[in-house]
Design an enzyme around this catalytic site. Sequence first.
Site, PDB file in Angstrom:
ATOM      1  N   HIS A 183      72.643  22.340 -32.053  1.00 41.62           N
ATOM      2  CA  HIS A 183      73.140  20.965 -32.018  1.00 41.62           C
ATOM      3  C   HIS A 183      74.632  20.937 -32.330  1.00 41.62           C
ATOM      4  CE1 HIS A 183      69.064  19.839 -31.765  1.00 41.62           C
ATOM      5  NE2 HIS A 183      68.866  19.295 -32.954  1.00 41.62           N
ATOM      6  N   CYS A 193      66.819  18.384 -38.909  1.00 40.07           N
ATOM      7  CA  CYS A 193      67.779  19.404 -38.486  1.00 40.07           C
ATOM      8  C   CYS A 193      69.209  18.872 -38.443  1.00 40.07           C
ATOM      9  CB  CYS A 193      67.382  19.967 -37.128  1.00 40.07           C
ATOM     10  SG  CYS A 193      67.060  18.711 -35.865  1.00 40.07           S
TER      11      CYS A 193
END
Length: 387
Positions: free
Chosen positions: A283, A169
Amino acid sequence: RGHDVGICAMSLSRLAICSSRSLRSLPQGNNMRAFSSSSKKINIAIAGATGAVGQELLELLEERNFPVDNLKLLASSRSAGKKMTFAGKELTIEELKEDSFGDVDIAFFSAGGSQSRKYGPIAGQAGCLVIDNSSAFRMAEDCPLVVPEVNPDAIPDASKSMIIANPNCSTIIMNTVVWPLHQMANCTRVIVSTYQAASGAGAQAMAELEQQAKDWVAGDPITQDIFGRQYVWNLFSHNSPIDMETGYNQEEMKMVKETKKIFSNPDIAVTATCIRVPVLRAHCEAINLTFEKKMTEDLAKEILSKAPGVTVVDNREENVFPEPLDASGKDDILVGRVRHDLSQPEGIGMELFVAGDQIRKGAALNAVQIAEVVLDDYPQLLKKANL
């Protein structure tokens, strides 16, 4: 990521809040493929359907009007028999088995590395194209590692293995932004520090972060079942194993190795420091770049504003830059704090700050985009569909 667990109702509610609580209305890029009602429909399976990424895959397939004929939801024996809804229809979850893929054209795997290693090759041998969200096949030579905005031309390399790997990711979020700048000025070095949300560790970690907040408010002992430490009001080095010799953890080395493979550039220098922060999903990353050719701030912003899958959020006057709340539920990676690195010769170094939804573009969306490219550009990989 990839845990075979459901998100509790409280977490689902909080996920919706994260998507709607954005303090600013941000533009959303258009990276959606157009499929008409007459598009040839194919059979899809989701292995790990009850996890956070599996649930997001379900939403995206419906939201993007992906041409699904039959949809098979696969999970562990514990979840078999439970119900989930897709496009207004109630579907029954089946147990993931070796014979699950005989009638499947594309299987999205998000059930963890061990399940991918066991069942991915079996699915491939059955003529099913696997798009795998684990780390099991990312560095395998016959399994392309793909970010559609960067290297879609690598997809045909899966013709033998029938497995396409979804990158880590944090790698996806970083490379979606760095790639267009690299094309213009040849990036020779990347230094990245990540601020990674609970979503990267799966639905259980997200639920525990919420529970820790409740525990703290109530004055109760802090629940510490997932990370073995207090997460709320704290941050800590990423929970992946650390190499005792180099001092780098697995998450950091994923970013290093995967970037080299995705860029087809073994010489690009990458170093990472990965930190877990008490954010539910999305994130953030602070990225420092070194270029071979000079790059101005204005040119960097212009390139990024036109890059697929990227939205520039860079308002110095009002101190408005990427934030995880604003990125949650968004397809695009938000990028801002675009500025020269004063420690490097003018025009050679650039600083960026990005935020991206880890469950969405960092996992499920990237996988669905890969499938869309396959349908449009490489239908020969779908050996059963007769497209």
